[in-house]
Design a protein around this motif. Structure first.
Motif, PDB file in Angstrom:
ATOM      1  N   GLU A 238       0.923  -1.248   0.062  1.00  0.00           N
ATOM      2  CA  GLU A 238       0.216  -0.002   0.133  1.00  0.00           C
ATOM      3  C   GLU A 238       0.978   1.257   0.018  1.00  0.00           C
ATOM      4  O   GLU A 238       0.561   2.322  -0.661  1.00  0.00           O
ATOM      5  CB  GLU A 238      -0.952  -0.082   1.224  1.00  0.00           C
ATOM      6  CG  GLU A 238      -1.989  -1.061   1.104  1.00  0.00           C
ATOM      7  CD  GLU A 238      -2.888  -1.041   2.374  1.00  0.00           C
ATOM      8  OE1 GLU A 238      -2.586  -0.438   3.322  1.00  0.00           O
ATOM      9  OE2 GLU A 238      -4.062  -1.995   2.082  1.00  0.00           O
ATOM     10  N   ARG A 239       2.062   1.323   0.556  1.00  0.00           N
ATOM     11  CA  ARG A 239       2.875   2.234   0.642  1.00  0.00           C
ATOM     12  C   ARG A 239       3.620   2.592  -0.795  1.00  0.00           C
ATOM     13  O   ARG A 239       3.477   3.856  -1.351  1.00  0.00           O
ATOM     14  CB  ARG A 239       4.021   1.878   1.580  1.00  0.00           C
ATOM     15  CG  ARG A 239       4.993   3.094   2.066  1.00  0.00           C
ATOM     16  CD  ARG A 239       6.030   2.712   2.951  1.00  0.00           C
ATOM     17  NE  ARG A 239       5.673   2.165   4.058  1.00  0.00           N
ATOM     18  CZ  ARG A 239       5.896   0.972   4.598  1.00  0.00           C
ATOM     19  NH1 ARG A 239       7.011   0.505   4.000  1.00  0.00           N
ATOM     20  NH2 ARG A 239       5.634   0.400   5.578  1.00  0.00           N
ATOM     21  N   GLY A 241       2.143   1.733  -3.557  1.00  0.00           N
ATOM     22  CA  GLY A 241       0.730   2.202  -4.304  1.00  0.00           C
ATOM     23  C   GLY A 241       0.553   3.639  -4.235  1.00  0.00           C
ATOM     24  O   GLY A 241       0.216   4.458  -5.132  1.00  0.00           O
ATOM     25  N   ARG A 242       0.890   4.104  -3.073  1.00  0.00           N
ATOM     26  CA  ARG A 242       0.574   5.460  -2.815  1.00  0.00           C
ATOM     27  C   ARG A 242       1.706   6.555  -3.669  1.00  0.00           C
ATOM     28  O   ARG A 242       1.347   7.833  -3.915  1.00  0.00           O
ATOM     29  CB  ARG A 242       0.710   5.951  -1.200  1.00  0.00           C
ATOM     30  CG  ARG A 242      -0.520   5.401  -0.641  1.00  0.00           C
ATOM     31  CD  ARG A 242      -0.743   6.079   0.584  1.00  0.00           C
ATOM     32  NE  ARG A 242       0.262   5.505   1.752  1.00  0.00           N
ATOM     33  CZ  ARG A 242       0.343   4.652   2.451  1.00  0.00           C
ATOM     34  NH1 ARG A 242      -0.862   3.714   2.563  1.00  0.00           N
ATOM     35  NH2 ARG A 242       1.096   4.314   3.208  1.00  0.00           N
ATOM     36  N   SER A 244       2.909   6.087  -6.822  1.00  0.00           N
ATOM     37  CA  SER A 244       2.361   6.228  -7.987  1.00  0.00           C
ATOM     38  C   SER A 244       3.216   6.606  -9.061  1.00  0.00           C
ATOM     39  O   SER A 244       3.404   7.561  -9.813  1.00  0.00           O
ATOM     40  CB  SER A 244       1.496   7.533  -8.162  1.00  0.00           C
ATOM     41  OG  SER A 244       0.243   7.450  -7.408  1.00  0.00           O
ATOM     42  N   ALA A 260      -0.278   0.988  -9.594  1.00  0.00           N
ATOM     43  CA  ALA A 260      -1.509   0.890  -8.947  1.00  0.00           C
ATOM     44  C   ALA A 260      -2.272  -0.473  -9.119  1.00  0.00           C
ATOM     45  O   ALA A 260      -2.874  -1.088  -8.133  1.00  0.00           O
ATOM     46  CB  ALA A 260      -2.498   2.018  -8.991  1.00  0.00           C
TER      47      ALA A 260
END
Length: 342
Positions: A238-239, A241-242, A244, A260
């Protein structure tokens, strides 16, 4: 001729072979800096791999003697194996996250006998049958594990900080899960092809285009701490993914975009696997019994000895996650340890 790829913006990759491994090769990245080229990972410590790396550097217009530094995403031998040889040839520094440097230091100070004893005890607790355990006993045990004398790094990769690469902006992103000290490296520069997104990410084994990386236990014969590697990995996904990034430059397979989307696929994959394991845990099972019933890339009776050890480790990582989430529990007093859904 070595297989090299130009990624633009002073970044190239070399396909360095991994002997007798279905992954085939490690992508070693060559990044230009104002003080000379820096490598991201180095490949397996093998004569053919070394020859491929040095020939690839020549194809990239440089030599191993000109390497300024080596940045290691994680300590595994297909990434860190040739680091010492590169340093010997060039005088380059080697950088690694402190958690994986601790593993390197421990590995150098722990003989094979201690590791085989530890593996035997862990597999016994997991419910491995005697015919499997017997292969870990002297003199019938398999050949020595690779990487028992890995190079000690000179520098520490500090999460969130820019690495000391003159003329480049490369920031360390701590992504534990595959190993406790795994790092991705965010190149905070405009993409050379102007792709939308925030720079490029050297993702190591954390984010691969078609493979879900192995999530096993953080092996330490002298530490009984109950870790949660799968939970670490999901948080790390998730880290990333942020961030981008416009493009992912992984250590295996090939470069890709839509990070993503790939993060979503991997999160869904592990949630689906946890749900499937809960169904299996309708009856108490050991980690070995669970691994036998899990879906792998081939039937259990076709999985070789070493890969079975890895599969059991992955099963245990998922079991620890289920226990931490309150979705499974250990059966009181069972030996070997059994788990059951709550």
């Amino acid at each position: 001729m070595a297989q090299t790829v130009k990624h633009g913006g002073g970044v190239r990759s070399i396909k360095v072979p991994i002997p007798d491994n279905p992954l085939g090769h490690t992508l070693v990245y060559v990044v230009d800096t104002d003080r000379g080229p820096v490598l991201i990972d180095t490949g397996w410590d093998d004569p053919t791999s070394w020859d491929t790396l040095t020939a690839g550097l020549t194809a990239c217009g440089t030599t191993v003697e000109e390497i300024h530094g080596v940045v290691i995403t994680h300590h595994h031998p297909d990434h860190h194996g040739l680091s010492g040889a590169v340093r010997d040839a060039s005088g380059a520094w080697i950088a690694m996250h402190a958690a994986d440097t601790a593993i390197v230091r421990r590995t150098r100070g722990t003989g094979p006998d201690r590791w085989f004893s530890y593996m035997r005890d862990r597999l016994t607790a997991a419910g491995a049958p005697e015919e499997h355990l017997a292969l870990l006993r002297t003199p019938t045990r398999p050949r020595a594990l690779p990487g028992f004398s890995p190079a000690l790094p000179d520098r520490e990769i500090v999460p969130g900080e820019l690495l000391d690469l003159p003329g480049r902006r490369l920031r360390a992103i701590w992504t534990p899960g595959h190993t406790p000290g795994h790092v991705c490296l965010h190149l905070e520069e405009v993409h050379p092809a102007q792709l939308a997104g925030h720079g490029r990410l050297f993702s190591g084994d954390h984010l691969l285009p078609e493979i879900s990386p192995h999530i096993g236990l953080y092996e330490d014969p002298d530490d009984d701490t109950v870790t949660d590697p799968l939970g670490d990995y999901l948080d790390s996904l998730e880290r990333v993914g942020r961030l981008s990034p416009a493009e992912i430059l992984p250590a295996h397979q090939y470069a890709f975009t839509d990070s993503a989307g790939r993060v979503r696929e991997l999160l869904a994959h592990h949630e689906s696997r946890l749900t499937a394991l809960l169904a299996l845990l309708a009856e108490p099972l050991t980690a070995w019994q669970l691994a036998e019933r899990m879906q792998w890339n081939r039937p259990w009776d076709q999985i070789p000895f070493g890969s079975r050890n890895i599969a059991v480790s992955e099963a245990e990582a998922h079991l620890r996650r289920l226990v931490k989430l309150g979705r499974a529990e250990t059966a009181t007093g069972s030996a070997p340890v059994t788990y059951v859904a709550v």
